[in-house]
Design an enzyme around this catalytic site. Structure first.
Site, mmCIF file in Angstrom:
data_model
loop_
_atom_site.group_PDB
_atom_site.id
_atom_site.type_symbol
_atom_site.label_atom_id
_atom_site.label_comp_id
_atom_site.label_asym_id
_atom_site.label_seq_id
_atom_site.Cartn_x
_atom_site.Cartn_y
_atom_site.Cartn_z
ATOM 1 N N LEU A 45 0.843 -1.203 0.000
ATOM 2 C CA LEU A 45 0.000 0.000 0.000
ATOM 3 C C LEU A 45 0.876 1.249 0.000
ATOM 4 O O LEU A 45 1.579 1.518 0.971
ATOM 5 C CB LEU A 45 -0.909 0.006 1.233
ATOM 6 N N GLU A 46 0.840 1.982 -1.091
ATOM 7 C CA GLU A 46 1.527 3.273 -1.175
ATOM 8 C C GLU A 46 0.442 4.339 -1.213
ATOM 9 O O GLU A 46 -0.229 4.523 -2.230
ATOM 10 C CB GLU A 46 2.410 3.331 -2.415
ATOM 11 N N LEU A 47 0.257 5.040 -0.099
ATOM 12 C CA LEU A 47 -0.920 5.881 0.079
ATOM 13 C C LEU A 47 -0.551 7.367 0.116
ATOM 14 O O LEU A 47 0.293 7.809 -0.630
ATOM 15 C CB LEU A 47 -1.670 5.438 1.335
ATOM 16 N N SER B 93 8.563 -0.484 -2.311
ATOM 17 C CA SER B 93 8.948 -0.765 -3.696
ATOM 18 C C SER B 93 10.317 -0.153 -3.919
ATOM 19 O O SER B 93 10.863 0.527 -3.053
ATOM 20 C CB SER B 93 7.918 -0.187 -4.680
#
Length: 467
Positions: free
Chosen positions: A235-237, A447
């Site tokens: 999850l890159e929020l 990532s």
């Protein structure tokens, strides 16, 4: 109500730029089955293709993609509103990140050999997960997607890309590049999907990993959809990224970096600088220089070459930022930019003037809630401790920056900042050799870097006794 078509409304003029049919549930499952077969297809499966060949195919795909930079730049400008003068630079970043990941993949994916133990051989292999679903956003549509796609393919996974409805042509361009490079059928695919069918796909047993980049609300819904599947979810929020300008900072350098960090891409970046804390000794100087530099921006249509600040993606997004600004002013904040100097900036449109605000504090939404637009608040602080306390007073923790000429002091302060990436004397940049990660509501997992490959593989231990 479910729709069978999606329309991409250009922020430039509000017209439909591209329309696409949405895949049905059956078409989505057929795509998934094809990916699973490409992964598990015996000796011909993608995971059994030699790494050297996977590297060459990925490299060729990126070269094909970048060879279309002029056409892609035009599409980006019209789909998401970035000034055309900056659009091609995204593909420069795609090439840089891809080349780095291709260059380190042999080391990142190598079998881990353990020290000798009499009578035994032991090692740990890194095996691909299977089918990886990548859900990518519109604001950096190629960069965010490539962060997951390239390492996933290099590791031997098959990939399905679901791109934002705002940037559907990006998914198609990527697909054409990988097919043109010669990837076997089913290894890389894309789907234009409704939210309902996206959730159904996430829940399907053939999805083995999910890489999501988007809003906190979107990430929450993704987590709910994947609950009970026991699969990895990256999850890159969001972010509300802070910066601290110490008394000893090079003010001209700090102003140049932070104004760009706040307003590039119209502030529509998860790692945009949204709040700045400046030591009292240099506060007035910093604000005056930042305002002067901001007034040099030209707000205009993103397809015009002299535009340096384009429209926001939707009028509702621009009005959300206007509401934050207006509310802060009512609470005592001062706005330093006269909106009248940017004639296109009008309520109800996608066009919004950049804004620098002072006399702000953490009771105001503009200092605590993600803006995702061209506004930044600047607060005066008396010392390092106050600055660090304010930087950490946030639900987010993606990046943070400190500007100082005392590197040792800056590093010591950086150790105290709750963040995924700490910058000294720069901001708003992704180095592919470093892990891109966040804490708190900025997400989890990572990532890029060698660590990024660990998200897309699983360890398999071998313990062999010699008789």
């Amino acid at each position: 109500m479910e729709f069978s078509q999606q329309d991409t409304i250009s922020p430039i003029d509000g017209r439909v730029y591209v329309s696409r049919s949405l895949a049905s549930e059956q078409q989505a499952y057929a795509c998934l089955t094809k990916a699973a077969n490409a992964f598990n297809g015996g000796t011909a499966s993608w995971k059994n293709v030699p790494l050297a060949e996977r590297k060459a195919l990925c490299q060729q795909a990126i070269e094909l993609l970048c060879s279309q930079k002029d056409e892609i730049a035009q599409e980006l400008s019209w789909m998401m509103g970035r000034p055309i003068r900056y659009c091609a630079s995204e593909l420069v970043g795609v090439a840089e990140r891809s080349e780095y990941m291709i260059g380190i993949c042999e080391e990142a994916l190598a079998t881990l050999r353990l020290e000798d133990k009499p009578g035994f051989t032991r090692f740990i292999k890194r095996e691909p997960l299977g089918v990886v679903l990548v859900i990518a956003p519109w604001n950096y549509p190629y960069l965010t997607a490539i962060n997951a796609i390239i390492p996933a393919l290099l590791a031997g996974n098959c990939v399905i890309l679901k791109h934002s409805a705002q940037t559907p042509l990006c998914a198609e361009r990527l697909y054409q590049a990988f097919r043109g490079a010669g990837l076997p059928e089913g290894v890389f695919q894309y789907l234009h999907l409704s939210h309902v069918n996206t959730v159904k796909l996430i829940r399907h047993k053939l999805i083995n990993y999910l890489a999501f980049t988007g809003s906190v609300d979107g990430g929450s819904k993704v987590e709910v959809a994947a609950a009970g599947r026991f699969i990895g979810v990256g999850l890159e929020l969001g972010g509300k990224d802070p910066a601290y300008v110490r008394a000893d900072a090079n003010i001209d350098s700090a102003v140049a970096a932070l104004v760009d960090g706040a307003f590039f891409n119209s502030g529509q970046s998860c790692c945009a600088v949204e709040r700045i804390y400046v030591h009292a000794n240099v506060y007035d100087q910093f604000v005056a220089k930042a305002v002067a530099l901001t007034l040099q921006y030209r707000l205009g249509r993103s397809d015009e070459l002299d535009t340096t600040l384009g429209p926001l993606v939707r009028s509702s997004a621009a009005d959300f930022v206007r509401e934050q600004i207006a509310e802060a002013i009512e609470q005592g904040a001062k706005a330093h930019i006269d909106e009248a100097l940017f004639p296109l900036s009008q309520k109800g449109t996608t066009y919004l003037a950049p804004q620098i605000m002072t006399r702000v504090d953490h009771t105001m939404r503009v200092m605590t809630q993600e803006s995702f637009g061209p506004v930044v608040g600047v607060m005066k602080v008396s010392d390092d401790n106050q600055a660090i306390a304010l930087m950490n007073d946030s639900d987010f923790g993606l990046t943070a920056s400190i500007f100082t000429q005392d590197i040792e002091a800056g590093l010591a302060l950086g150790e105290r900042v709750e963040t995924g990436t700490l910058f000294l004397n720069r901001c708003d940049y992704l180095d592919p050799a470093l892990a891109w990660t966040g804490i708190k509501q900025s997400g989890r997992g990572c990532s890029l870097s060698q660590l990024g490959f660990e998200q897309l593989t699983r360890p398999k231990s071998f313990h062999i006794k010699h008789n």
